[in-house]
Write a protein that holds these residues in place. Sequence first.
Motif, PDB file in Angstrom:
ATOM      1  N   VAL B  24       0.771  -1.285   0.029  1.00 43.06           N
ATOM      2  CA  VAL B  24      -0.195  -0.048  -0.115  1.00 43.06           C
ATOM      3  C   VAL B  24       0.909   1.108  -0.065  1.00 43.06           C
ATOM      4  O   VAL B  24       0.293   2.297   0.180  1.00 43.06           O
ATOM      5  CB  VAL B  24      -0.838  -0.085   1.232  1.00 43.06           C
ATOM      6  N   GLY B  25       2.181   0.957   0.099  1.00 42.87           N
ATOM      7  CA  GLY B  25       3.105   2.337  -0.162  1.00 42.87           C
ATOM      8  C   GLY B  25       3.194   3.180   1.102  1.00 42.87           C
ATOM      9  O   GLY B  25       3.234   4.151   0.957  1.00 42.87           O
ATOM     10  N   CYS B  26       2.887   2.609   2.302  1.00 44.50           N
ATOM     11  CA  CYS B  26       3.112   3.450   3.570  1.00 44.50           C
ATOM     12  C   CYS B  26       4.330   3.658   4.148  1.00 44.50           C
ATOM     13  O   CYS B  26       4.457   4.411   4.886  1.00 44.50           O
ATOM     14  CB  CYS B  26       2.200   2.318   4.647  1.00 44.50           C
ATOM     15  N   HIS B  27       5.409   2.969   3.441  1.00 42.19           N
ATOM     16  CA  HIS B  27       6.833   3.331   4.015  1.00 42.19           C
ATOM     17  C   HIS B  27       6.990   2.751   5.337  1.00 42.19           C
ATOM     18  O   HIS B  27       8.262   3.062   5.776  1.00 42.19           O
ATOM     19  CB  HIS B  27       7.143   4.730   4.028  1.00 42.19           C
ATOM     20  N   ALA B  28       6.299   2.024   5.873  1.00 44.81           N
ATOM     21  CA  ALA B  28       6.435   1.442   7.252  1.00 44.81           C
ATOM     22  C   ALA B  28       7.700   0.786   7.149  1.00 44.81           C
ATOM     23  O   ALA B  28       8.460   0.431   8.196  1.00 44.81           O
ATOM     24  CB  ALA B  28       5.255   0.749   7.857  1.00 44.81           C
ATOM     25  N   CYS B  29       8.060  -0.266   6.233  1.00 43.92           N
ATOM     26  CA  CYS B  29       9.177  -1.234   6.057  1.00 43.92           C
ATOM     27  C   CYS B  29      10.244  -0.401   6.149  1.00 43.92           C
ATOM     28  O   CYS B  29      11.271  -0.755   6.711  1.00 43.92           O
ATOM     29  CB  CYS B  29       8.936  -2.190   4.905  1.00 43.92           C
ATOM     30  N   ALA B  30      10.325   0.754   5.226  1.00 45.47           N
ATOM     31  CA  ALA B  30      11.662   1.607   5.276  1.00 45.47           C
ATOM     32  C   ALA B  30      11.912   2.042   6.696  1.00 45.47           C
ATOM     33  O   ALA B  30      13.030   2.265   7.180  1.00 45.47           O
ATOM     34  CB  ALA B  30      11.357   2.743   4.272  1.00 45.47           C
ATOM     35  N   VAL B  31      10.861   2.739   7.372  1.00 51.19           N
ATOM     36  CA  VAL B  31      11.120   3.246   8.652  1.00 51.19           C
ATOM     37  C   VAL B  31      11.440   2.391   9.655  1.00 51.19           C
ATOM     38  O   VAL B  31      12.497   2.416  10.376  1.00 51.19           O
ATOM     39  CB  VAL B  31       9.837   3.744   9.087  1.00 51.19           C
ATOM     40  N   ASN B  32      11.050   0.983   9.470  1.00 46.80           N
ATOM     41  CA  ASN B  32      11.223   0.087  10.607  1.00 46.80           C
ATOM     42  C   ASN B  32      12.779  -0.531  10.368  1.00 46.80           C
ATOM     43  O   ASN B  32      13.437  -0.609  11.191  1.00 46.80           O
ATOM     44  CB  ASN B  32      10.342  -1.120  10.654  1.00 46.80           C
ATOM     45  N   CYS B  33      13.231  -0.570   9.072  1.00 44.62           N
ATOM     46  CA  CYS B  33      14.426  -0.804   8.548  1.00 44.62           C
ATOM     47  C   CYS B  33      15.603   0.271   9.002  1.00 44.62           C
ATOM     48  O   CYS B  33      16.292  -0.202   9.656  1.00 44.62           O
ATOM     49  CB  CYS B  33      14.550  -0.776   7.106  1.00 44.62           C
ATOM     50  N   LYS B  34      15.133   1.143   9.019  1.00 43.46           N
ATOM     51  CA  LYS B  34      15.921   2.484   9.416  1.00 43.46           C
ATOM     52  C   LYS B  34      16.192   2.449  10.904  1.00 43.46           C
ATOM     53  O   LYS B  34      17.271   2.423  11.485  1.00 43.46           O
ATOM     54  CB  LYS B  34      15.491   3.788   9.118  1.00 43.46           C
ATOM     55  N   GLU B  35      15.045   2.037  11.497  1.00 46.50           N
ATOM     56  CA  GLU B  35      15.016   2.135  12.941  1.00 46.50           C
ATOM     57  C   GLU B  35      16.079   0.934  13.555  1.00 46.50           C
ATOM     58  O   GLU B  35      16.806   1.177  14.510  1.00 46.50           O
ATOM     59  CB  GLU B  35      13.603   1.971  13.472  1.00 46.50           C
ATOM     60  N   TRP B  36      15.701  -0.244  12.859  1.00 45.41           N
ATOM     61  CA  TRP B  36      16.485  -1.554  13.515  1.00 45.41           C
ATOM     62  C   TRP B  36      17.889  -1.236  13.096  1.00 45.41           C
ATOM     63  O   TRP B  36      18.923  -1.610  13.882  1.00 45.41           O
ATOM     64  CB  TRP B  36      15.795  -2.786  12.821  1.00 45.41           C
ATOM     65  N   ASN B  37      18.349  -0.931  11.712  1.00 42.76           N
ATOM     66  CA  ASN B  37      19.529  -0.922  11.351  1.00 42.76           C
ATOM     67  C   ASN B  37      20.430   0.260  11.951  1.00 42.76           C
ATOM     68  O   ASN B  37      21.721   0.188  11.919  1.00 42.76           O
ATOM     69  CB  ASN B  37      19.688  -1.166   9.728  1.00 42.76           C
ATOM     70  N   THR B  38      19.894   1.147  12.381  1.00 46.74           N
ATOM     71  CA  THR B  38      20.498   2.243  12.906  1.00 46.74           C
ATOM     72  C   THR B  38      21.215   1.967  14.441  1.00 46.74           C
ATOM     73  O   THR B  38      22.036   2.523  14.802  1.00 46.74           O
ATOM     74  CB  THR B  38      19.872   3.622  12.871  1.00 46.74           C
ATOM     75  N   GLY B  39      20.579   0.641  14.706  1.00 47.03           N
ATOM     76  CA  GLY B  39      21.285   0.144  16.019  1.00 47.03           C
ATOM     77  C   GLY B  39      21.819  -1.076  15.585  1.00 47.03           C
ATOM     78  O   GLY B  39      22.158  -2.077  16.713  1.00 47.03           O
ATOM     79  N   GLY B  40      21.987  -1.665  14.482  1.00 46.06           N
ATOM     80  CA  GLY B  40      22.078  -3.320  14.168  1.00 46.06           C
ATOM     81  C   GLY B  40      23.578  -3.166  13.745  1.00 46.06           C
ATOM     82  O   GLY B  40      24.784  -2.316  13.839  1.00 46.06           O
ATOM     83  N   SER B  42      25.251  -2.491  10.844  1.00 47.60           N
ATOM     84  CA  SER B  42      26.058  -1.328  10.231  1.00 47.60           C
ATOM     85  C   SER B  42      25.655  -0.048  10.917  1.00 47.60           C
ATOM     86  O   SER B  42      25.635   1.039  10.229  1.00 47.60           O
ATOM     87  CB  SER B  42      25.418  -1.430   8.541  1.00 47.60           C
ATOM     88  N   ALA B  43      25.304  -0.142  12.174  1.00 49.48           N
ATOM     89  CA  ALA B  43      25.058   1.105  12.810  1.00 49.48           C
ATOM     90  C   ALA B  43      26.298   2.009  12.743  1.00 49.48           C
ATOM     91  O   ALA B  43      27.122   1.728  13.029  1.00 49.48           O
ATOM     92  CB  ALA B  43      24.592   0.762  14.296  1.00 49.48           C
ATOM     93  N   PRO B  44      25.804   3.451  12.830  1.00 49.51           N
ATOM     94  CA  PRO B  44      24.411   3.873  12.813  1.00 49.51           C
ATOM     95  C   PRO B  44      24.348   4.216  11.369  1.00 49.51           C
ATOM     96  O   PRO B  44      25.261   4.168  10.558  1.00 49.51           O
ATOM     97  CB  PRO B  44      24.542   5.479  13.389  1.00 49.51           C
ATOM     98  N   LEU B  45      22.977   4.570  10.761  1.00 47.67           N
ATOM     99  CA  LEU B  45      22.639   4.902   9.734  1.00 47.67           C
ATOM    100  C   LEU B  45      22.593   6.523   9.541  1.00 47.67           C
ATOM    101  O   LEU B  45      21.396   7.111  10.184  1.00 47.67           O
ATOM    102  CB  LEU B  45      21.387   4.568   9.085  1.00 47.67           C
ATOM    103  N   PRO B  46      23.516   7.263   9.143  1.00 42.50           N
ATOM    104  CA  PRO B  46      23.300   8.839   9.599  1.00 42.50           C
ATOM    105  C   PRO B  46      22.448   9.520   8.810  1.00 42.50           C
ATOM    106  O   PRO B  46      21.922   9.104   7.835  1.00 42.50           O
ATOM    107  CB  PRO B  46      24.744   9.110   9.093  1.00 42.50           C
TER     108      PRO B  46
END
Lengths: 316, 250
Positions: B24-40, B42-46
């Motif tokens: 549906v193009g809600c971008h939730a996957c992109a946001v959750n990806c950013k959230e998880w990976n900025t602490g995962g 390859s952290a941080p994602l600046p």
Amino acid sequence: MHPAFSVIFFTTASGAGYGLLFLVAIANALGFVPSSGWFAFATLGAATALIVSGLLASTFHLGHPERAWRALSQWRSSWLSREGVAALATFVPLSVFGIAWTFFGRTQGGFAIAGLVAALGAALTVFTTAMIYRSLRTIRQWHNCWVVPNYLAHALSTGALLLHLAAQIFGRPQAIVGVFAIIAVLLAAFAKSRYWNFIDTTKSASTPESATGLGARGKVRLLDPPHETENYLQKEMGFRIARKHAAKLRTMVRWFAFAFPAALTILSLVFPGRPLGMALAFLAALFALAGTLVERWLFFAEARHAVTLYYGAREI
Amino acid sequence: MTSLPAPAAGAKKLGLVIDLDTCVGCHACAVNCKEWNTGGHSAPLPDFDPYGADVSGVWFNRIHTFEAGEGSDSRTVHFPKSCLHCETPACVTVCPTGASYKRAADGIVLVNAETCIGCKLCSWACPYGAREFDADEGVMKKCTLCIDRIYNENLAENERVPACVSTCPASARHFGDLGDPASDVSKLVEARGGYALMPEMGYAPVNRYLPPRAAKTAPGCTGAPAELDRPAEAAGIHPLLRWMDKLLSR
């Protein structure tokens, strides 16, 4: 593609340096150049300075220049790694050849052979540089058979013009060196015109339809980009500023890289020696290097990367 | 080592299957990806200039929206795109240092941030835009397929999927072994005609996209009552007779 100035300077400077080294070594083996140590110091010194400054500049665009040594490890798969290995390896015969000639006046036998090995290394290094671009399937303007001839021909033409200049400076103008420089410039002009013809008349197999797989429904166009401002991919791969001026820049390349150097070299053959022939040869080399900088800028600016298909490009 | 692992029959090929019909193009996957990976891994994602006019940053997953086709046959398609974990990725083989590598065990393509020199050549080699340069750290970053989730024994078993998959409200994202023809994702690809992006590049992406289903333009195909079709054929009939027809049809 975004033209990183350090990479443009690197390929232009080290290309000319390797071209000069290549020709000095061969001319030495054939006995076309003065055997004085000062001539060796000037030509091989200039070649080394161009190569080293180019190689150093190429590390400026790295995120971690201090790790550059690691780039020597993956020569099995990576053309960039092979370039590093070839560039470093060439310094060994270059040092033997240069030191023996400059400081001990030895130019024959094994030292001439060391020069020829260095010439082979120089040619291989320019070839590997070109292959870095040639091997990228994502960019049609780079992934074609005219890229390697272009890089080789430009290295040869700028190197030949520098050798011709050196011959004039040392008061030993040789018609054959000047004639060879003119031929090399014409070869470079031919390779470039074939290259432009290729990129103007071919099309990429990749389209917005193949990029999305939605072609069965008809034409695919970007309705909404993922975000409002430009991301890394768009800044690095979607660079468009110089492309607008491509026609003007191509004309500049034709005049500065090819027409002026060829004409000035012919004039320097008519009025050889110091000071007129030297001044003409100097201008020829200067224009060719400036023209090659523009040519390299265009090489990047005209390159359209496949990823731009996801950001609204109709074709690449 | 940037030479690719030798292809083995039956080797694991972990990847994603993305359903363009249900996204549906809600971008939730992109946001959750950013959230998880900025602490995962390859952290941080600046993010640069995050509250300014020219905001930009490193994201592993981006959602494009395309329009395919013309006029009434056209279709708006939301199109999430992240690393496709190709079988023969040039981003790995062009790497001069060995920082880019493809794991033999599960096919995941990763970057070793300790040895990356930040030459950006891998991002030039990728046609899909899967690699983004972190100008703060001077190294390249990319989707890890959440290796720090999918093998993470501290998470409940049903949470051991990539962040984008776990968060999708439309279940448009599926994770699994595309090297195993009996896996759920392989069956889904088989049933729905899943395809790879830009196959002509020759990098053999592992991820698959499921095409939007055929549009349902006639009411009959949507499962609506058949009489909805009638007004069209009964256009010339007197309203009174039409009312009678409706009444008697009950």
